[in-house]
Design an enzyme around this catalytic site. Structure first.
Site: not given
Ligand code: GAL
Length: 661
Positions: A106, A110, A144-145, A156, A159, A306
Site C-alpha cells: 500500500r 509519490c 491512513n497513517e 523521484c 519530488c 485503532e
Molecule cells: C495500522 C494501519 C492499519 C492496519 C494495522 C495493522 O498501522 O493503520 O491499516 O494496517 O496497522 O497492521
C-alpha cells in the site's frame, strides 16, 4: 453530534453481503456506536477511470444506520488501484537508491506527483459531495497513517522539483542556500536551485544541513498532501469532523503542524507491537508516553482510531492478550485522554497481508472471548464516558518534544545507541514509575504552565528559544537541560561563538569545554554517596561560582569532575545533566528534582500499577490500571470514591479501577 464512545474498523467489502446484517446486530449488542470504513477501498469505489460505484458503501452506511451505527469515512488514497498505476507508472515512488517501488503493498505513491494529485482531487470531491450531508456519516479520515509507509521515499523527479521550489521559497538565492548548508565543504556549492538533488545514496556521508531541510520538506509535503483533501472535504460537508490516525512518536510528518488541519487528533495504539517488532510487556511506559504525546499534538483529548483487539501480526505474530488485558489497554488510552475508542478490527481478515492481525471476532466470525470481554468493558464504561469526555490530565511537569531535534539526531546520532525519542522516554520513565503525570510540550508551547520542564538534547538552538528558556527560569521555573544542548544553529551548522551550550551556559552556570563519546563503555558517576552507571556521553565542564555540583564522574580520566549541576537563575533553577543517567541514577536524580520543584505523584501504588487523573469542571477522575497478571494494591488518595471496580485499593490481575474525587 450524538455522544459517541466506542467503535470498530469495519471492512464490509471483504465479506459477503448476507453477513453485514449479522455483523451490525452483533455490533449493536456489543455497544458499538460507529465504524470507520473504506480507507483502502479505492478500486471498489472507482473500479475504472470513468466509473464510480458508491452503491455498496451507500448500502453499508444505511444498513449500519438502521442499527443506530454511525460511519467515519476514510479516503482511500493510501491504496491507489492497479489500473491507475498501470496507466501512470510515474506515480510509483522512488527510493534513495533510485529504485522504483512496485504495486502490491500500500502507499505505493509519490505524494508530490501532480497526476496522482489530480486523481485524488476528483475522487475525494465525488466522495465529499456524495456523503457530505449524509446524516449517518459523522466524520472523515483522509488517507491512513500518513508518513507511516513512506520512510525515506520518495526521491523521484517530481519530488526533486518540488524540493527545489521549497528551497527557493525559503532561501531566495543560492548564496543564502550555500551559506545555510555550508556547501564550501567538499565543493558542494550550487549555482542554480535546479542543480539541487533529492537525496539519493551518496558515495560517502551526506551534508547534514541539506538532510535536515530534506526532512523538513518531506514533512511539509505530507501536510500539503493532507490539506488538499481537508480543503475539499470542508468545502462539501456539513457538521462532519476531520481527524487522522497518528502513530505516537512516528516522526515522518510534524504532527503538531498536521494537527492544525484537523478537528481533533486520533491515534493507533498497538501494545502488542507493530509488524515484525514487538513491544515487551514491561514497556508500559512506552505505551503511556505514546498516548501522552498524542494528547499534546493539539493539547486536547483525542480519539483512538485503532485500538488493538487481538493478536498482532503480519508475517510473524505477537502474544495473545491475556483475559483482561485488552480492557486494561483500552482504559489506559481513556485514562490518558482518549474520548473515544475505535477497535481495529471487527473481524480477522481471511485474505491479504493482515490475515494474522486479529480482530474482535476470529476468522470464523463467531463471537468469542475477545468479543465478550470488550462487550462487558463497554457496558461498564458507557455510563461514565459522557462525564469523562473533554476532561484532561493537568500535569505539573512537561517534557519538551520537537520533531526537528529528532530529525537532527537521526542524521547524526553521535552514538549508535543514542536516539532523541529514546532519550526522552528515559526521562519519561523515571516519572512514570512514580505516577507523576507529564505533558509533552512543543518548543512553541506554553512553558509557564509547568513547575518543572525537562528539555533533553536541545541540540538545534535559536536565539528565540534560548531566550524562552531563560525567561522561563527567570520567572521561577525549574528547567532540566542535558548534554548536546545549544550545539547547532537552525541550519544544522555548529555554533562557534562560545563554548557549549552557548548562551544557555549563563543559565546552566556551566561551560562545556570537552566531551567524550562513550563508545563500547560506560562511565561511573558519584551521586549521593553511591557510584552509579551512566552511558553514551560525558560532558566535561567548568562551572560558574554559584553552580552546585550534584554528581561527579567516578571513572575515566575526568574522575572527580562535575557531571550533573544545579544553578540558581532569577527566581528559578536550571539543572544540567552532562551524560545519559543509567536507570538507577535517573530514578534517584528525578526523585530529587521533582521534590525540589514541588511536582507530586497522583497516587502511591505498587510496581506495574499506572495511575492517572483526568479533570473537568472541578471533577477529578483517577484511573488505576493494573498491567500485571498478579494482584496489586495502591493507597486510595483522600477524597476519592470508587466508581468502577470492586474493592478500592485492591486490584485483581489486569483490573482497572476508576475513582472520582
Ligand atoms: C495500522 C494501519 C492499519 C492496519 C494495522 C495493522 O498501522 O493503520 O491499516 O494496517 O496497522 O497492521
Amino acid at each position: 453530534m450524538k455522544q459517541l464512545y466506542f467503535g470498530v474498523d469495519y471492512y464490509p467489502e471483504h465479506w459477503e453481503r448476507e453477513r453485514w446484517e449479522v455483523d451490525a446486530e452483533l455490533m449493536r449488542q456489543m455497544g458499538i456506536q460507529m465504524v470507520r470504513m473504506a480507507e483502502f477501498s479505492w478500486h471498489k469505489l472507482q473500479p475504472e477511470e470513468n466509473k464510480f460505484d458508491f452503491a455498496w458503501l451507500d448500502e453499508a452506511v444505511a444498513l449500519l444506520g438502521n442499527y443506530g451505527i454511525y460511519t467515519i469515512l476514510g479516503t482511500p488514497t493510501a491504496a491507489p488501484p492497479a489500473w491507475l498505476i498501470h496507466k501512470h507508472p510515474e506515480i510509483l515512488p522512488v527510493d534513495q537508491q533510485g529504485r522504483v517501488r512496485g504495486f502490491g503493498g500500500r502507499h505505493h505513491d509519490c505524494q508530490s506527483n501532480p497526476v496522482y494529485r489530480k486523481y485524488i482531487s476528483k475522487l475525494v470531491t465525488k466522495l465529499a459531495q456524495h456523503y457530505g450531508r449524509n446524516p449517518w456519516v459523522i466524520g472523515w479520515q483522509p488517507d491512513n497513517e500518513l508518513g507511516n509507509s513512506h520512510q525515506e521515499l520518495c526521491t523521484c523527479e517530481s519530488c526533486r522539483r518540488h524540493f527545489q521550489d521549497w528551497l527557493k521559497k525559503k532561501y531566495k538565492t543560492t548564496e543564502e542556500l550555500n551559506r545555510a548548508w555550508g556547501t564550501a565543504f567538499w565543493s558542494q556549492e550550487y549555482n542554480e536551485f535546479t542543480e539541487v538533488c533529492a537525496p539519493r545514496i551518496t558515495v560517502t556521508g551526506e551534508n547534514p544541513s541539506a538532510m535536515l531541510d530534506w526532512k523538513r520538506f518531506c514533512s511539509d509535503l505530507i501536510v500539503d498532501f493532507t490539506k488538499q483533501q481537508t480543503d475539499i472535504i470542508r468545502k462539501f460537508t456539513e457538521n462532519q469532523f476531520i481527524t487522522h490516525n497518528y502513530m505516537g512518536f512516528a516522526d515522518k510528518v510534524d504532527y503538531y503542524k498536521l494537527g492544525e488541519l484537523l478537528d481533533f487528533v486520533s491515534h493507533d495504539q498497538y501494545p502488542g507491537g507493530f509488524y515484525l517488532s514487538e513491544t515487551p510487556h514491561e514497556k508500559n511506559y512506552v505505551l503511556a508516553a505514546a498516548l501522552d504525546v498524542v494528547r499534546s499534538y493539539k493539547n486536547q483529548p483525542f480519539w483512538i482510531m485503532e485500538q488493538q483487539s487481538g493478536i498482532t501480526g503480519w508475517e510473524v505474530m505477537g502474544r495473545a492478550p491475556a483475559p483482561g488485558q485488552l480492557t486494561a489497554w483500552s482504559l489506559q488510552s481513556v485514562a490518558r485522554g482518549a474520548d473515544a475508542i475505535v477497535f481495529f478490527r471487527w473481524r480477522t481478515c481471511a485474505m491479504g497481508t493482515e490475515q494474522y492481525w486479529h480482530g474482535i471476532l476470529p476468522h470464523s466470525g463467531n463471537p468469542g472471548r475477545r468479543y465478550e470481554e470488550l462487550k462487558s468493558m463497554i457496558q461498564t464504561m458507557e455510563p461514565l464516558m459522557e462525564r469523562l469526555q473533554g476532561s484532561m490530565p493537568r500535569p505539573q511537569a512537561g517534557i519538551v518534544f520537537s520533531f526537528e531535534q529528532a530529525y537532527a539526531f537521526q542524521i547524526q546520532p553521535h552514538h549508535e545507541d543514542l536516539s532523541y525519542t529514546g532519550q526522552i522516554q528515559k526521562y519519561y520513565r523515571a516519572l512514570y514509575q512514580q505516577n507523576i503525570p507529564l505533558d509533552f510540550v512543543p518548543e512553541q508551547g506554553d512553558f509557564k504552565k509547568y513547575k518543572l520542564l525537562i528539555a533533553p538534547l536541545q541540540y538545534l538552538m535559536s536565539p528565540e528559544l534560548e531566550e524562552k528558556y531563560m525567561e522561563y527560569v527567570r520567572q521561577g521555573g525549574h528547567l532540566l537541560l542535558t548534554m548536546r544542548t545549544g550545539v547547532k544553529d537552525v541550519h544544522n551548522l555548529c555554533m562557534t561563538d562560545r563554548e557549549l551550550p552557548g548562551r544557555l551556559g549563563e543559565l546552566a552556570g556551566i561551560e562545556v569545554l570537552e566531551y567524550d563519546c562513550l563508545k563500547g563503555t560506560h562511565v561511573k558517576v558519584q551521586y549521593q554517596g553511591q557510584s552509579l552507571q551512566a552511558d553514551l556521553w560525558s560532558d566535561l565542564m567548568r562551572i560558574l561560582p554559584e553552580t552546585e555540583i550534584l554528581a561527579e564522574y567516578d571513572s575515566e580520566f575526568y574522575k572527580g569532575e562535575p557531571c550533573i549541576t544545579k544553578h540558581p537563575y532569577g527566581e528559578g533553577v536550571c539543572y544540567y545533566v552532562g551524560t545519559q543517567p543509567g536507570e538507577e541514577l535517573m530514578e534517584a536524580l528525578m526523585t530529587e528534582i521533582c521534590q525540589k520543584a514541588g511536582v507530586k505523584t497522583v497516587c502511591s501504588a505498587q510496581k506495574d500499577v499506572e495511575c492517572v487523573v483526568r479533570e473537568k469542571d472541578g471533577n477529578r477522575f483517577l484511573f488505576v490500571v493494573n498491567h500485571s497478571s498478579e494482584e496489586k494494591s495502591y493507597i486510595v488518595p483522600e477524597g476519592y470514591r470508587l466508581i468502577r471496580g470492586e474493592e478500592a485499593g485492591k486490584l485483581k490481575k489486569y483490573e482497572v479501577q476508576i475513582l472520582e474525587g
